[in-house]
Structures are given as C-alpha cells and as structure tokens.
Design an enzyme around this catalytic site. Structure first.
Site, short mmCIF file in Angstrom:
data_model
loop_
_atom_site.label_atom_id
_atom_site.label_comp_id
_atom_site.label_asym_id
_atom_site.label_seq_id
_atom_site.Cartn_x
_atom_site.Cartn_y
_atom_site.Cartn_z
N HIS A 18 44.57 28.58 2.36
CA HIS A 18 45.61 28.65 3.39
C HIS A 18 45.36 29.80 4.37
O HIS A 18 45.64 29.67 5.55
CB HIS A 18 46.98 28.82 2.71
N SER A 26 50.46 28.89 9.86
CA SER A 26 51.56 28.66 8.92
C SER A 26 52.89 28.62 9.68
O SER A 26 53.05 27.81 10.59
CB SER A 26 51.53 29.73 7.82
#
Length: 255
Positions: free
Chosen positions: A233, A84
């Site tokens: 994610h 991320s």
C-alpha cells in the site's frame, strides 16, 4: 480555511496529497523527485499536521479546502497525485470541480466504499494518555504492544509533537478523525471526470481490486491502471523510483 503546505521547485503546479494519519512530508521524496520540472505543493489536509482542526472531515469538505487553497494562491488548474485517503480527496475534487484538475493520479485506493482497516489503530492511539507520557520512547513502548508492525508504528509516532512546556500531544485531530472515520471509508461521487487519469496500485496491496475497475471506468472514463511489482500500500516508500517514473511519464504525456 488556510491549509499548511510545503512547496518544491517551479513550473506547472502539481499537488501531492497524503493519506490518513499523514502530513505534508510523507511524500517528500516524490516531491523532490518532481521538483526539477514542476512546482510541487504538499498540503496538510484538515485535521492533520499543521492545518486547522475542524469538526467535519468529509471528502466534500476536503475538496472544497483545496479549491479555496487554489483560489488563495491564484492557481487556476493543477495536476493532483493522491495516496490512499489523499487519492479519494483528489478524486472528489475532480468529480466536483473538474475545471481545477488538469491530470489526476490516484495511488492505491479505489473510489468505492472502503473496508475498515484502521479501527484497531484508532483505539490504540486513543487509549494512550499523552499527558502522562514523559518521553517519546514511553509512547513508542506503549503503542508497540498494540501495533507490532515497526514501519506502521514509526509512521504513527511522527504524529506526536512536544510543546515548549514539555507536554506531548497529537498533531492530528484524533477525536474528530475517529468520529468521522465512516466518512473516510465512504465512496466518492459526482459527475464523471473525463480528464487524463492514472490509477497506480501495489501488486502486494488489496486496496484496488479488479472488481473495482467497473466503477473506476464509470467515474473516470479516461483512466488507465498500472501495477507496481513488489509494492504494498505504501507504494511511495516501497518503490519510489518506479512510482516516480510512472508519474514523470504521465504528467509529461497525458495521452
């Protein structure tokens, strides 16, 4: 600039870089999984964990932080795995200081401008007066009204620390992260990095779209993309064994 870090194992250096609101132990399972072959370093980024709190939070700043850290540790080159926000830090480092990056792995983030997915979380965190909190469960109850997802809530609560006098504070520099949130969403830029590069996305995540592939290929011409089924994610939490397998194969064989 002195980043706090944890380290595991020995061998060629591999950095694991956490995302927004995280810190050095978020990728600990992966770090331990690689530590039988590599010297794994997991730093706290600026304004996170135990690293210094500073007024700026751009990818250029954080890439320079890593360069300075490597200089201080006598590390000439290393492989980087970033998740991320940490993936964008790793990308910016490769685009700015390519000589420092042996191999690059980017986990579930694209190099372009990101969409806002955290403003509601920021506002919920900023609205809590931790000086009035008596127990961690008080903070949890207050946040649960605004952040209903249990895993996200527990992840954020790890940022609360208690001082010897009993007062609770945030480990992260929340006001600066909120003020610099546009910089966190921003695209990375620089000259293309032609070293070995692996992008990994979760099949259930929307952070890397097929529409991102042209920019990925432009900036990282030797990149390939792998998709992990059943992962969102938080790839390292959802499918740690699958992620570790991809990392082992890529780090051992760059071709």
């Amino acid at each position: 600039m002195s980043l706090y870090f944890r380290e595991f194992g020995q061998g060629n250096p591999v950095f694991l870089l956490h995302g927004l609101f995280g810190f050095s132990d978020n990728l600990q399972t992966i770090a331990k999984g690689l530590s039988d072959q590599y010297w794994v370093i997991t730093p706290d980024h600026r304004n996170h964990g135990r690293s210094p709190h500073l007024p700026a939070h751009t990818y250029t700043d954080m890439a320079a932080d890593l360069r300075d850290f490597m200089n201080s540790q006598g590390i000439l080159q290393a492989s980087f795995v970033g998740h991320s926000m940490g993936g964008k830090v790793a990308m910016q480092l490769a685009l700015t200081f390519p000589e420092l990056v042996e191999k690059l792995v980017v986990v579930d983030i694209a190099p372009g401008q990101a969409t806002d997915g955290h403003s509601d979380i920021f506002k919920a965190l900023l609205d809590i007066n931790l000086s009035a909190v008596n127990t961690r469960s008080d903070a949890e109850s207050a946040l649960a009204k605004r952040i209903p997802d249990p895993s996200t809530l527990q992840f954020l609560l790890k940022n609360i620390t208690r001082h010897p006098d009993g007062a609770y504070t945030w480990k992260m520099n929340l006001p600066v992260l909120w003020a610099e949130y546009p910089s966190i969403l921003a695209a990375v830029s620089g000259y293309p990095y032609d070293g070995p590069t692996l992008f990994i996305r979760g099949a259930q995540s929307r952070y890397i779209q097929d529409s991102d592939l042209p920019l990925i290929r432009e900036l990282f011409p030797n990149a390939r993309l792998e998709t992990i089924a059943g992962a969102g994610h938080w790839v390292h939490a959802d499918k740690p064994a699958e992620l570790l397998g991809l990392l082992r194969g890529f780090l051992a064989n760059a071709e």
